[in-house]
Design a protein around this motif. Structure first.
Motif, mmCIF file in Angstrom:
data_model
loop_
_atom_site.group_PDB
_atom_site.id
_atom_site.type_symbol
_atom_site.label_atom_id
_atom_site.label_comp_id
_atom_site.label_asym_id
_atom_site.label_seq_id
_atom_site.Cartn_x
_atom_site.Cartn_y
_atom_site.Cartn_z
ATOM 1 N N THR A 292 0.836 -1.205 0.000
ATOM 2 C CA THR A 292 0.000 0.000 0.000
ATOM 3 C C THR A 292 0.869 1.253 0.000
ATOM 4 O O THR A 292 2.079 1.199 0.250
ATOM 5 N N SER A 698 -5.684 8.920 -1.670
ATOM 6 C CA SER A 698 -6.242 9.023 -0.315
ATOM 7 C C SER A 698 -7.571 9.761 -0.323
ATOM 8 O O SER A 698 -8.523 9.362 0.374
ATOM 9 N N ASN A 701 -10.241 7.430 -2.098
ATOM 10 C CA ASN A 701 -10.671 6.306 -1.263
ATOM 11 C C ASN A 701 -11.410 6.775 -0.008
ATOM 12 O O ASN A 701 -12.270 6.046 0.509
ATOM 13 N N THR A 730 -3.025 -0.429 -2.742
ATOM 14 C CA THR A 730 -3.788 0.588 -2.013
ATOM 15 C C THR A 730 -5.250 0.551 -2.420
ATOM 16 O O THR A 730 -6.153 0.502 -1.567
ATOM 17 N N ASP A 731 -5.504 0.571 -3.720
ATOM 18 C CA ASP A 731 -6.887 0.572 -4.202
ATOM 19 C C ASP A 731 -7.578 -0.766 -3.973
ATOM 20 O O ASP A 731 -8.766 -0.819 -3.626
ATOM 21 N N SER A 734 -8.301 -1.037 -0.173
ATOM 22 C CA SER A 734 -9.341 -0.092 0.221
ATOM 23 C C SER A 734 -10.714 -0.616 -0.179
ATOM 24 O O SER A 734 -11.667 -0.585 0.613
ATOM 25 N N GLN A 738 -13.847 -1.868 2.332
ATOM 26 C CA GLN A 738 -15.195 -1.303 2.268
ATOM 27 C C GLN A 738 -16.248 -2.389 2.055
ATOM 28 O O GLN A 738 -17.343 -2.336 2.628
#
Length: 893
Positions: A292, A698, A701, A730-731, A734, A738
């Protein structure tokens, strides 16, 4: 250590005595085998000329070593000439100067404590800080005994082709029976805690660095073959750190080679062994598919931190372990300023202060509170704390700000030059700054000797007729275990004043402005008394004070800001930290409103939140001039941990449900502002771990996190699509997070599919599997504990690997309050089970896991009882390690 035995002896700072003997040279031969590694130590000792008289006995530390032989000046000793026990080897009537040779055997494969020499998967490695070297050979294992080391490693050539130690390679070759050897020499004297050995089948990447004096240094990063494609970012970070340290501190690297090795099983993040840094894989491996943005930043920070230790820790080391923050606090400050220079200084400051104000302030407020320079300890491993590292960093930051850049650099130059090759104290560090600057820092040293977080209570008065503003600051510090009463601290309070149109000029009554500052809207007040009043003149309106700019001191501040004041600070303050802090304070006040409704039994779904918070957040979303990373931080509500830290009593359910209710209300009110942020982001653009790209991700997200609270099928589909299409971890992570957190029925099947897919895709990447475990252990879904118990039996979980324990057990206990603190007390029992098991195998990790239980007094009565019950259960363990005993006994005291 048995709970029925006498309390272990505490080591006291006041009892420090210099070593009676010094070790000028250390020659080690380590013949590696899984269970019978033979270590031959040849030490050249002499009596310390600074010590008069002397004892008739000399004890060298040693633990868990089988003695084969011992000789002085080549003559084997009779059994009446030495004594061997669990703590070491005692020589009777040693000469003034002599050569000691010991031969011992150790069992690295069964060393589950992971200190000393141990086996991590398919390689041997060491961790000697703080007292691991005494598990390798008999030695004066203390930081103020510094020696020149020559180390020969012998091992099976096929299994362990790579043989590394500190310093420069001076000889290598084949040995009998398919074995080979390598001899390393470190010309710089060092204490034993900086010794290192690695042996394994490793590959490496290599680069060069030319120092400011023109010397060429070879740089190598060693990893298992499967990870060779994850080293480039660490290498770039290392080169950036080397150049930065030359430019900022004038410090040049001294050896011909600098090496980093990545290890899977490691109790800490990394270790600064001279010339041979050993890293937890999580702090060196980075690749966009598996790491990340936060992981990339962590690698950059930790690589820099360990490199900076070459001077602030190695060339100049600590005299004793009470001075631990001398190297750690100073080096954390160095790596924090480096990271700020590499990215966004304000974002970095906000991130650091967030950790400080939750975790470290909590430590200061608990039973393990201790000064940055402790007066005593039972087990030194328990003092690798946030107080030592992060509060220690803040102390150095305050010194740097009080002196200014030029004088601080002059002081550090003097410190390094005066003490190069020495083991020193915090007093020596401060003295160098005093001598270089001409400032008296006597009172400032209270920061080192007193525990606790100081409180500042600020009141003000505006005299409209005179145009004068009176600012009164009172300081206090609550009792802590070492002292009920505290002397006043020397506290720098950076501040400004805001009017309706922005910043106002500052002029202290009776003082002339300083033309050298170049900014008449910013000033640092020096608070040295229990109460001081500062009067500013020439002000046309009553100002709003902007206090503790850039968080100029690690204190708790109380000032009665109105919500309109906070909105003004959010929109007008020139200090980025204070703008963020105002957003946190405003959000916390709104959450407090909802908590009051929760405690009255009202339906939170129908509670309306203060429109001012919605308006403030909307302005942030619509202001395209702002740093996107700062916008994301300002739109993130205060964490549950921070809200609990601010409360006198932590009401876990009220905090959690009220915060969630505010998040949902904000998502509904700001949906049309958040949608374009998410929709306009180009998910197909190439990944870069640059500050600007990290900021974009950031904010995007953060928008996704709010929108997912709406439970709209279209958003859930978009989230799933982000997971499927992500070209970076990271994506992907994330989106996975969620989906896992979503309460919408439409998300349930997608959640289970995504978790299964993520594991199947990354099961061969241990660090990614850690993320998978952490997502599930921290979920706020009500079945979290059940899931965690199931994951204990999953092949992905290794009950002996510290990273896996941190990802599943520690993450659940520390970052999932609503499920850890279930009324039944099951969460506490789950944690206690792991602590008791690890007490036998890895006491360091066991003691660190205790932290959530140590705060039992801050919770309501029923939770207090349940937590206290588990602490008593742990204390009753017949064979309790010193590590765990110290924490649990202080918690119950």
């Amino acid at each position: 250590m048995s709970a029925r035995d006498a309390q272990p002896r505490a080591i006291q700072l006041k009892d420090y005595q210099p070593p009676e003997y010094l070790i000028d040279q250390t020659h080690l031969t380590i013949d590696l085998e899984d269970h019978n590694t033979r270590v031959t130590g040849t030490l050249k000792l002499r009596r310390n000329p600074d010590i008069s008289g002397g004892e008739a006995e000399l004890t060298l530390h040693g633990q868990e070593i089988k003695l084969i032989s011992v000789a002085i000046d080549g003559k084997p000793l009779d059994k009446d000439q030495y004594r061997l026990d669990d703590e070491g080897l005692t020589l009777r009537n040693p000469p003034e100067q002599f050569e000691l040779e010991t031969v011992g055997e150790i069992d690295p494969k069964n060393n589950t404590a992971l200190d000393g020499l141990y086996k991590s998967r398919n390689l041997y490695c060491t961790q000697c800080e703080a007292e691991g070297f005494r598990k390798i050979t008999w030695y004066l294992d203390r930081p103020d005994v510094m020696s020149e080391f020559t180390t020969t490693i012998v091992a099976d050539k096929k299994r362990f082709p790579t043989l590394l130690s500190n310093g420069n390679l001076i000889e290598q070759g084949d040995a009998e029976k398919g074995r080979h050897f390598a001899t390393w020499h470190d010309p710089f004297k060092k204490p034993a805690y900086l010794f290192a050995v690695v042996a394994g089948d490793l590959e490496h990447i290599e680069d060069k660095f030319v120092t400011q004096s023109g010397r060429e240094v070879t740089l190598r990063i060693f990893v298992e073959g499967k990870d060779i494609d994850k080293c480039d970012h660490a290498m770039l970070s290392l080169k950036n750190a080397m150049r930065w340290d030359e430019d900022t501190y004038g410090r040049e690297y001294d050896l011909d080679i600098f090496m980093v090795v990545a290890v899977d099983d490691f109790n800490m993040g990394a270790m600064e062994n001279k010339g041979l840094n050993i890293f937890n894989t999580s702090c060196v491996l980075a690749k966009q598919e598996t790491t990340t943005d936060a992981g990339f930043q962590r690698v950059e920070s930790v690589v820099a931190h360990e490199y900076f230790h070459n001077w602030s820790g190695n060339r100049v080391t600590c005299r004793d372990w009470f001075q631990l923050s001398l190297k750690e606090g100073f080096t954390v400050y160095r790596d924090a300023t480096f990271s700020a220079d590499m990215g966004s200084p304000t974002v970095k400051r906000v991130e650091d202060v967030s950790v400080l104000r939750t975790a470290q302030f909590s430590e200061d407020d608990g039973p393990m509170a201790h000064p940055v320079r402790p007066d005593s300890y039972i087990e030194i491993s328990n003092f690798y704390t946030l107080t030592i590292y992060i509060k220690g960093c803040e102390i150095v930051r305050m010194l740097a700000n009080l002196l200014g850049p030029e004088l601080f650099r002059k002081g550090t130059d003097l410190y390094f030059d005066r003490h190069d090759g020495e083991a020193v104290t915090t007093e020596d560090f401060v003295a160098a700054l005093e001598d270089a600057s001409g400032r008296d820092l006597t009172q400032f040293k209270n920061w080192y000797s007193q525990a606790g977080t100081p409180r500042l209570e600020v009141t003000d008065h505006y005299d409209e007729a005179a145009g004068e503003y009176h600012l009164t600051i009172k300081q206090s510090c609550p009792p802590t275990p070492e002292s009920d009463t505290k002397k006043p601290f020397h506290i720098p309070v950076a501040m400004g004043l805001l009017g309706s149109a922005g910043s106002l000029p500052l002029k202290l009554k009776g003082e002339e402005p300083n033309p050298e500052t170049g900014d008449n809207t910013h000033q640092v007040l020096e608070l040295t008394e229990p109460e001081q009043t500062f009067v500013f003149e020439g002000l046309p309106e009553k100002p709003v004070p902007s206090l503790l700019r850039d968080f100029s001191a690690p204190v708790k501040l109380k000032y009665d800001y109105s919500r309109d004041d906070l909105m003004l600070l959010m929109s007008q303050d020139s200090d980025g930290f204070c703008r963020w802090d105002a957003s946190q304070q405003l959000a916390a006040q709104v959450i407090d409103d909802v908590m009051a409704a929760y405690n009255r039994g009202e339906d939170l779904g129908s509670v309306e939140i203060d429109q001012r918070l919605i308006d403030a957040y909307r302005r942030l979303l619509q202001d395209e001039s702002l740093d996107k990373a700062m916008v994301a931080l300002m739109l993130s509500l205060p964490s549950e941990a921070y809200l609990g830290e601010q409360a006198d009593e932590i009401q876990v359910e009220a905090i959690h449900h009220s915060r969630e209710a505010v998040r949902v209300a904000l998502a509904k009110a700001l949906a049309e502002d958040l949608r374009p942020i998410y929709q306009q982001y180009d998910h197909s653009k190439p990944y870069k771990p640059s500050a600007d790209d990290i900021a974009d991700r950031s904010l995007k997200n953060m928008a996704l996190g709010y929108l997912m609270l709406l439970n709209e099928p279209a958003i859930i589909e978009a989230c799933e699509q982000q997971y499927r299409d992500a070209n970076n971890m990271t994506d992907a992570l994330s989106a996975l997070t969620q989906l896992v957190e979503s309460t919408a029925p439409e998300a349930q099947a997608k959640r289970e599919w995504a978790l299964a897919d993520f594991y199947e895709r990354w099961e061969d990447e241990p660090l990614v599997v850690d993320q998978w475990l952490r997502v599930q252990s921290t979920t706020k879904q009500s079945d979290a504990l059940e899931k965690v118990r199931a994951l204990e039996k999953h092949p992905a979980f290794d009950r002996n690997n510290p990273n896996k324990i941190r990802a599943l057990v520690a993450a659940f206990a520390n970052a999932n309050a609503i499920n850890f603190h279930v009324p039944s007390g099951e969460g506490y029992g789950f944690l206690a089970d792991h602590i008791l098991r690890l007490n036998r195998t890895n006491p360091q990790i066991a003691a660190r896991l205790l932290t959530p239980l140590t705060r039992w007094r801050k919770y309501p009565e029923e939770q207090r009882k349940q937590m206290h019950l588990q602490l008593e259960r742990i204390k009753a363990e017949p064979k309790l390690s010193k590590d765990v005993y110290e924490v649990v006994s202080k918690s119950l005291a």
